[in-house]
Structures are given as structure tokens and as C-alpha cells.
Design a protein around this motif. Sequence first.
Motif, PDB file in Angstrom:
ATOM      1  N   MET A 100      11.471   8.814   5.138  1.00 27.40           N
ATOM      2  CA  MET A 100      10.653   9.713   5.912  1.00 27.40           C
ATOM      3  C   MET A 100       9.485  10.536   5.528  1.00 27.40           C
ATOM      4  SD  MET A 100      12.312  11.521   9.478  1.00 27.40           S
ATOM      5  CE  MET A 100      13.299  11.076   9.772  1.00 27.40           C
ATOM      6  N   PHE A 101       8.189   9.923   5.616  1.00 22.06           N
ATOM      7  CA  PHE A 101       7.321  11.007   5.347  1.00 22.06           C
ATOM      8  C   PHE A 101       6.994  11.476   6.619  1.00 22.06           C
ATOM      9  CE2 PHE A 101       7.224   7.102   2.518  1.00 22.06           C
ATOM     10  CZ  PHE A 101       7.802   7.783   1.153  1.00 22.06           C
ATOM     11  N   PRO A 102       7.545  12.839   6.463  1.00 23.14           N
ATOM     12  CA  PRO A 102       6.468  14.513   7.189  1.00 23.14           C
ATOM     13  C   PRO A 102       4.699  14.322   7.127  1.00 23.14           C
ATOM     14  CG  PRO A 102       7.668  15.509   5.769  1.00 23.14           C
ATOM     15  CD  PRO A 102       8.243  13.640   5.511  1.00 23.14           C
ATOM     16  N   LEU A 103       3.986  13.972   8.294  1.00 20.80           N
ATOM     17  CA  LEU A 103       2.830  14.497   7.730  1.00 20.80           C
ATOM     18  C   LEU A 103       2.002  16.169   8.544  1.00 20.80           C
ATOM     19  CD1 LEU A 103       1.488  10.617   8.649  1.00 20.80           C
ATOM     20  CD2 LEU A 103       1.771  11.975   6.735  1.00 20.80           C
ATOM     21  N   ASP A 104       1.649  16.479   8.374  1.00 18.95           N
ATOM     22  CA  ASP A 104       0.834  18.391   8.480  1.00 18.95           C
ATOM     23  C   ASP A 104       0.263  17.830   8.983  1.00 18.95           C
ATOM     24  OD1 ASP A 104       3.885  19.553   8.353  1.00 18.95           O
ATOM     25  OD2 ASP A 104       2.519  19.586   5.840  1.00 18.95           O
ATOM     26  N   TYR A 105      -1.333  17.388   8.279  1.00 16.94           N
ATOM     27  CA  TYR A 105      -2.730  16.807   8.397  1.00 16.94           C
ATOM     28  C   TYR A 105      -3.004  16.348   8.576  1.00 16.94           C
ATOM     29  CZ  TYR A 105      -2.057  21.263   5.802  1.00 16.94           C
ATOM     30  OH  TYR A 105      -1.506  22.847   5.889  1.00 16.94           O
ATOM     31  N   ALA A 106      -2.492  14.287   7.793  1.00 20.04           N
ATOM     32  CA  ALA A 106      -3.202  13.734   8.436  1.00 20.04           C
ATOM     33  C   ALA A 106      -2.932  12.755   9.274  1.00 20.04           C
ATOM     34  CB  ALA A 106      -3.216  12.167   7.281  1.00 20.04           C
ATOM     35  N   SER A 107      -3.657  11.405  10.036  1.00 14.91           N
ATOM     36  CA  SER A 107      -2.952  10.533  11.822  1.00 14.91           C
ATOM     37  C   SER A 107      -2.232   9.716  11.333  1.00 14.91           C
ATOM     38  CB  SER A 107      -4.473  10.226  12.220  1.00 14.91           C
ATOM     39  OG  SER A 107      -3.582   9.006  13.001  1.00 14.91           O
ATOM     40  N   ALA A 108      -0.680   9.879  11.763  1.00 10.15           N
ATOM     41  CA  ALA A 108       0.293   8.613  11.236  1.00 10.15           C
ATOM     42  C   ALA A 108       0.147   7.627  11.490  1.00 10.15           C
ATOM     43  CB  ALA A 108       1.736   9.489  12.304  1.00 10.15           C
ATOM     44  N   GLU A 109      -1.087   6.954  12.367  1.00  9.59           N
ATOM     45  CA  GLU A 109      -1.192   5.550  13.139  1.00  9.59           C
ATOM     46  C   GLU A 109      -2.291   5.637  11.809  1.00  9.59           C
ATOM     47  OE1 GLU A 109      -2.969   5.746  16.566  1.00  9.59           O
ATOM     48  OE2 GLU A 109      -0.641   6.526  17.703  1.00  9.59           O
ATOM     49  N   ASP A 110      -2.896   6.052  11.431  1.00 13.75           N
ATOM     50  CA  ASP A 110      -3.904   6.006  10.084  1.00 13.75           C
ATOM     51  C   ASP A 110      -3.771   5.422   8.653  1.00 13.75           C
ATOM     52  OD1 ASP A 110      -5.957   6.305  11.856  1.00 13.75           O
ATOM     53  OD2 ASP A 110      -6.668   8.351  11.428  1.00 13.75           O
ATOM     54  N   VAL A 111      -2.404   6.642   8.190  1.00 13.86           N
ATOM     55  CA  VAL A 111      -1.868   6.376   6.900  1.00 13.86           C
ATOM     56  C   VAL A 111      -0.399   4.836   7.406  1.00 13.86           C
ATOM     57  CG1 VAL A 111       0.110   7.692   5.784  1.00 13.86           C
ATOM     58  CG2 VAL A 111      -1.642   9.365   6.716  1.00 13.86           C
ATOM     59  N   ALA A 112      -0.598   5.092   8.569  1.00 17.30           N
ATOM     60  CA  ALA A 112       0.394   3.654   8.822  1.00 17.30           C
ATOM     61  C   ALA A 112      -0.348   2.954   8.283  1.00 17.30           C
ATOM     62  CB  ALA A 112       1.376   3.819   9.805  1.00 17.30           C
ATOM     63  N   ALA A 113      -1.553   3.092   8.888  1.00 18.51           N
ATOM     64  CA  ALA A 113      -2.537   1.031   9.238  1.00 18.51           C
ATOM     65  C   ALA A 113      -2.462   0.854   7.210  1.00 18.51           C
ATOM     66  CB  ALA A 113      -3.806   1.743   9.299  1.00 18.51           C
ATOM     67  N   VAL A 114      -2.298   1.657   6.978  1.00 19.64           N
ATOM     68  CA  VAL A 114      -3.090   1.603   4.375  1.00 19.64           C
ATOM     69  C   VAL A 114      -1.687   1.388   4.324  1.00 19.64           C
ATOM     70  CG1 VAL A 114      -3.697   3.107   2.915  1.00 19.64           C
ATOM     71  CG2 VAL A 114      -4.977   3.073   4.441  1.00 19.64           C
ATOM     72  N   ILE A 115      -0.681   2.082   4.551  1.00 16.83           N
ATOM     73  CA  ILE A 115       0.265   1.742   4.196  1.00 16.83           C
ATOM     74  C   ILE A 115       1.245   0.550   4.153  1.00 16.83           C
ATOM     75  CG2 ILE A 115       3.364   3.051   4.741  1.00 16.83           C
ATOM     76  CD1 ILE A 115       2.465   5.154   4.465  1.00 16.83           C
ATOM     77  N   GLU A 116       0.720  -0.273   4.360  1.00 20.25           N
ATOM     78  CA  GLU A 116       1.373  -1.550   5.207  1.00 20.25           C
ATOM     79  C   GLU A 116       0.258  -2.474   4.464  1.00 20.25           C
ATOM     80  OE1 GLU A 116       0.171  -3.157   9.531  1.00 20.25           O
ATOM     81  OE2 GLU A 116       1.449  -1.365   9.996  1.00 20.25           O
ATOM     82  N   GLY A 117      -0.116  -2.262   3.864  1.00 18.26           N
ATOM     83  CA  GLY A 117      -0.771  -2.588   2.280  1.00 18.26           C
ATOM     84  C   GLY A 117      -0.048  -2.603   1.273  1.00 18.26           C
ATOM     85  N   PHE A 118       0.360  -1.809   1.435  1.00 20.35           N
ATOM     86  CA  PHE A 118       1.839  -1.165   0.113  1.00 20.35           C
ATOM     87  C   PHE A 118       2.998  -1.635  -0.039  1.00 20.35           C
ATOM     88  CE2 PHE A 118      -0.952   3.514  -0.782  1.00 20.35           C
ATOM     89  CZ  PHE A 118      -1.848   2.374  -1.422  1.00 20.35           C
ATOM     90  N   LEU A 119       3.753  -2.506   1.708  1.00 23.69           N
ATOM     91  CA  LEU A 119       4.653  -3.419   1.649  1.00 23.69           C
ATOM     92  C   LEU A 119       4.579  -4.111   0.755  1.00 23.69           C
ATOM     93  CD1 LEU A 119       4.515  -2.218   5.343  1.00 23.69           C
ATOM     94  CD2 LEU A 119       6.270  -0.540   3.532  1.00 23.69           C
ATOM     95  N   SER A 120       6.188  -4.378   0.401  1.00 25.84           N
ATOM     96  CA  SER A 120       5.998  -6.154  -0.030  1.00 25.84           C
ATOM     97  C   SER A 120       6.536  -6.605   1.251  1.00 25.84           C
ATOM     98  CB  SER A 120       8.044  -5.018  -0.983  1.00 25.84           C
ATOM     99  OG  SER A 120       8.672  -5.349  -0.206  1.00 25.84           O
ATOM    100  N   PRO A 121       6.480  -8.155   0.664  1.00 21.55           N
ATOM    101  CA  PRO A 121       6.943  -8.710   2.182  1.00 21.55           C
ATOM    102  C   PRO A 121       8.245  -8.558   2.961  1.00 21.55           C
ATOM    103  CG  PRO A 121       6.761 -10.461  -0.144  1.00 21.55           C
ATOM    104  CD  PRO A 121       7.038  -8.666   0.121  1.00 21.55           C
ATOM    105  N   VAL A 122       9.616  -7.740   2.667  1.00 24.41           N
ATOM    106  CA  VAL A 122       9.581  -7.630   3.403  1.00 24.41           C
ATOM    107  C   VAL A 122      10.175  -5.930   4.127  1.00 24.41           C
ATOM    108  CG1 VAL A 122      11.382  -9.085   2.311  1.00 24.41           C
ATOM    109  CG2 VAL A 122      11.747  -6.756   1.635  1.00 24.41           C
ATOM    110  N   GLY A 123       9.229  -5.198   3.721  1.00 27.86           N
ATOM    111  CA  GLY A 123       9.297  -4.563   4.100  1.00 27.86           C
ATOM    112  C   GLY A 123       8.562  -3.731   5.319  1.00 27.86           C
TER     113      GLY A 123
END
Length: 75
Positions: free
Chosen positions: A1-24
Motif C-alpha cells: 500500500m502506497f499512501p500519496l500526499d501530493y500526486a494523483s492516485a489515478e495518474d500514478v497508477a496509470a504509470v505503475i501498470e507499466g512496471f507490473l509483472s504479468p501477475v501484478g
Amino acid sequence: MFPLDYASAEDVAAVIEGFLSPVGKVFVNPSSPTDNRRTREFIVVEDLSQYLVRIDQYVLQVDQPPRQVLLETHI
């Protein structure tokens, strides 16, 4: 779990999807202006540990306070 103080969760999640493994998976817990208990945004990531390390580094780098500038003038 990553709490966010300044960045938008939806924007960060869109980028994080590129970092995930096939099962992530990534889930967003957005804040709600009408619910006093949901005032902070979270991103929940389920993945392998080596991928989580990269995601953690990215979130720490992105979730920074915006730079502010103070201008004073005398006329």
C-alpha cells in the motif's frame, strides 16, 4: 500500500501498470470530498517483491510537494 500526499492516485497508477509483472495488479483508493474518513489517496499494488521495489522507488520520486516561488516587489 502506497499512501500519496501530493500526486494523483489515478495518474500514478496509470504509470505503475507499466512496471507490473504479468501477475501484478494495481488498485486505486481515491479520496472523497464528501466522506471525512477518505481524505487521503492510496495505491494498493499486488506483485512480486522485485517489482515492488521499483514501484516504491518510483512513488517516492513522484510524490513530492510542488515547488513554490515567493516574489516580493516594492514600487
